[in-house]
Design a protein around this motif. Structure first.
Motif, mmCIF file in Angstrom:
data_model
loop_
_atom_site.group_PDB
_atom_site.id
_atom_site.type_symbol
_atom_site.label_atom_id
_atom_site.label_comp_id
_atom_site.label_asym_id
_atom_site.label_seq_id
_atom_site.Cartn_x
_atom_site.Cartn_y
_atom_site.Cartn_z
ATOM 1 N N GLY A 145 0.803 -1.215 0.000
ATOM 2 C CA GLY A 145 0.000 0.000 0.000
ATOM 3 C C GLY A 145 0.839 1.269 0.000
ATOM 4 O O GLY A 145 0.358 2.346 -0.361
ATOM 5 N N GLY A 146 2.107 1.144 0.385
ATOM 6 C CA GLY A 146 2.960 2.334 0.459
ATOM 7 C C GLY A 146 3.811 2.563 -0.769
ATOM 8 O O GLY A 146 4.510 3.580 -0.867
ATOM 9 N N ILE A 147 3.742 1.626 -1.744
ATOM 10 C CA ILE A 147 4.622 1.731 -2.910
ATOM 11 C C ILE A 147 4.408 3.027 -3.672
ATOM 12 O O ILE A 147 5.347 3.766 -3.967
ATOM 13 N N GLY A 148 3.151 3.301 -4.023
ATOM 14 C CA GLY A 148 2.856 4.486 -4.830
ATOM 15 C C GLY A 148 3.275 5.768 -4.134
ATOM 16 O O GLY A 148 3.822 6.681 -4.778
ATOM 17 N N LYS A 149 3.039 5.855 -2.836
ATOM 18 C CA LYS A 149 3.387 7.065 -2.080
ATOM 19 C C LYS A 149 4.906 7.287 -2.082
ATOM 20 O O LYS A 149 5.380 8.412 -2.252
ATOM 21 N N LEU A 150 5.655 6.203 -1.908
ATOM 22 C CA LEU A 150 7.110 6.332 -1.877
ATOM 23 C C LEU A 150 7.678 6.636 -3.258
ATOM 24 O O LEU A 150 8.571 7.469 -3.405
ATOM 25 N N GLN A 151 7.159 5.975 -4.276
ATOM 26 C CA GLN A 151 7.640 6.243 -5.627
ATOM 27 C C GLN A 151 7.373 7.701 -6.022
ATOM 28 O O GLN A 151 8.198 8.336 -6.679
ATOM 29 N N TYR A 152 6.217 8.217 -5.618
ATOM 30 C CA TYR A 152 5.900 9.623 -5.880
ATOM 31 C C TYR A 152 6.883 10.530 -5.131
ATOM 32 O O TYR A 152 7.402 11.501 -5.695
ATOM 33 N N LEU A 153 7.158 10.199 -3.879
ATOM 34 C CA LEU A 153 8.092 10.996 -3.073
ATOM 35 C C LEU A 153 9.479 10.986 -3.690
ATOM 36 O O LEU A 153 10.115 12.042 -3.820
ATOM 37 N N PHE A 154 9.964 9.805 -4.088
ATOM 38 C CA PHE A 154 11.298 9.714 -4.685
ATOM 39 C C PHE A 154 11.372 10.519 -5.980
ATOM 40 O O PHE A 154 12.345 11.238 -6.233
ATOM 41 N N GLY A 155 10.359 10.398 -6.822
ATOM 42 C CA GLY A 155 10.348 11.133 -8.081
ATOM 43 C C GLY A 155 10.285 12.634 -7.876
ATOM 44 O O GLY A 155 10.972 13.399 -8.569
ATOM 45 N N GLN A 156 9.475 13.059 -6.922
ATOM 46 C CA GLN A 156 9.308 14.486 -6.645
ATOM 47 C C GLN A 156 10.604 15.117 -6.159
ATOM 48 O O GLN A 156 10.914 16.259 -6.503
ATOM 49 N N ARG A 157 11.363 14.388 -5.392
ATOM 50 C CA ARG A 157 12.592 14.923 -4.795
ATOM 51 C C ARG A 157 13.853 14.526 -5.570
ATOM 52 O O ARG A 157 14.957 14.847 -5.148
ATOM 53 N N GLY A 158 13.686 13.818 -6.669
ATOM 54 C CA GLY A 158 14.849 13.427 -7.471
ATOM 55 C C GLY A 158 15.769 12.458 -6.765
ATOM 56 O O GLY A 158 16.994 12.517 -6.906
ATOM 57 N N ILE A 159 15.182 11.534 -5.999
ATOM 58 C CA ILE A 159 15.966 10.557 -5.245
ATOM 59 C C ILE A 159 16.137 9.296 -6.083
ATOM 60 O O ILE A 159 15.144 8.655 -6.452
ATOM 61 N N SER A 169 6.454 -8.136 1.233
ATOM 62 C CA SER A 169 6.480 -6.687 1.410
ATOM 63 C C SER A 169 7.454 -6.129 0.368
ATOM 64 O O SER A 169 7.928 -6.856 -0.501
ATOM 65 N N VAL A 170 7.743 -4.850 0.451
ATOM 66 C CA VAL A 170 8.622 -4.220 -0.532
ATOM 67 C C VAL A 170 9.776 -3.538 0.191
ATOM 68 O O VAL A 170 9.586 -2.886 1.221
ATOM 69 N N LYS A 186 12.112 11.915 7.605
ATOM 70 C CA LYS A 186 10.852 12.509 8.074
ATOM 71 C C LYS A 186 9.791 12.461 6.984
ATOM 72 O O LYS A 186 8.633 12.122 7.241
ATOM 73 N N ALA A 187 10.177 12.765 5.746
ATOM 74 C CA ALA A 187 9.224 12.771 4.639
ATOM 75 C C ALA A 187 8.674 11.370 4.378
ATOM 76 O O ALA A 187 7.474 11.208 4.114
ATOM 77 N N VAL A 188 9.538 10.355 4.457
ATOM 78 C CA VAL A 188 9.096 8.974 4.250
ATOM 79 C C VAL A 188 8.132 8.563 5.362
ATOM 80 O O VAL A 188 7.088 7.930 5.119
#
Length: 216
Positions: A145-159, A169-170, A186-188
């Motif tokens: 359930g957290g995959i999409g949220k994390l992928q969005y966060l990584f993409g947004q911040r250029g990680i 799990s992932v 903190k963001a994660v």
């Protein structure tokens, strides 16, 4: 460790001609003084018939070690001007040799300074300059359930994502600037409502080159 520093990834060769004298600049990335001295000796052997093989090198993440030689040219007309180019570009862990084949015409003090600096810049122009960043690997575990949220966060911040393992799990392995570890942690945590498991991994230098991440 310093957060970042400038160096070269691949050395280059540049050449200029000034009043019939040839000036050939060769650069190489080096990590130690032994490597710098070995490179200088290599250039001396390669250009054994040249009048001068002047050199300069800068070592240390904060340019702590500076060395240069005029190799028989008038004092302060070759090595120091070459060193000034390297330092002025903010470069470190780099060695430079400028070889001169004398053309029979004296250039004078000012002419020599300008020629050696011009040769150094010609060599730098043909080198690949990079910025090395000090980063930390973060291993982040989450449910599906957290995959999409994390992928969005990584993409947004250029990680950059270095690895992903999918089981019941992932687990993501990402690379972040070391100074931003608390901020990203903190963001994660906020993005996953505290459900993600976060572990700090190795710290290392990395480079972004042509869109690729290179680890050192």
């Amino acid at each position: 460790m310093t957060e970042q520093y400038q160096t070269i990834y691949e050395g280059g060769v540049g050449e200029i001609t000034e009043k019939k004298s040839r000036f050939i600049a060769t650069l190489r990335p080096v990590e130690t003084e032994e490597a710098a001295l070995a490179f200088i000796e290599e250039m001396r052997k390669k250009y054994w018939d040249a009048r001068h093989n002047c050199w300069a090198y800068v070592l240390g993440e904060r340019q702590e070690l500076l060395r240069c030689s005029d190799d028989g040219e008038p004092s302060q007309t070759a090595g120091k001007p070459m060193l000034d180019v390297l330092v002025g570009e903010g470069l470190t862990n780099v060695a430079l040799v400028v070889t001169r084949y004398f053309g029979g015409v004296l250039l004078g003090t000012g002419g020599l300074v300008r020629a050696y600096q011009a040769a150094a810049r010609a060599g730098l122009k043909n080198s690949v300059q990079i910025t090395k960043y000090w980063g930390t690997k973060l291993e982040i575990g989450t449910d599906y359930g957290g995959i999409g949220k994390l992928q969005y966060l990584f993409g947004q911040r250029g990680i950059p994502m270095l690895d992903a393992v999918y089981t019941d799990s992932v687990s993501f392995t990402v690379l972040v600037p070391a100074a931003k570890v608390p901020e990203i942690t903190k963001a994660v945590t906020e993005a996953t409502s505290g459900q993600a498991a976060i572990r700090e991994g190795d710290s290392l230098y990395y480079v972004v080159l042509d869109g690729e991440y290179l680890l050192f």
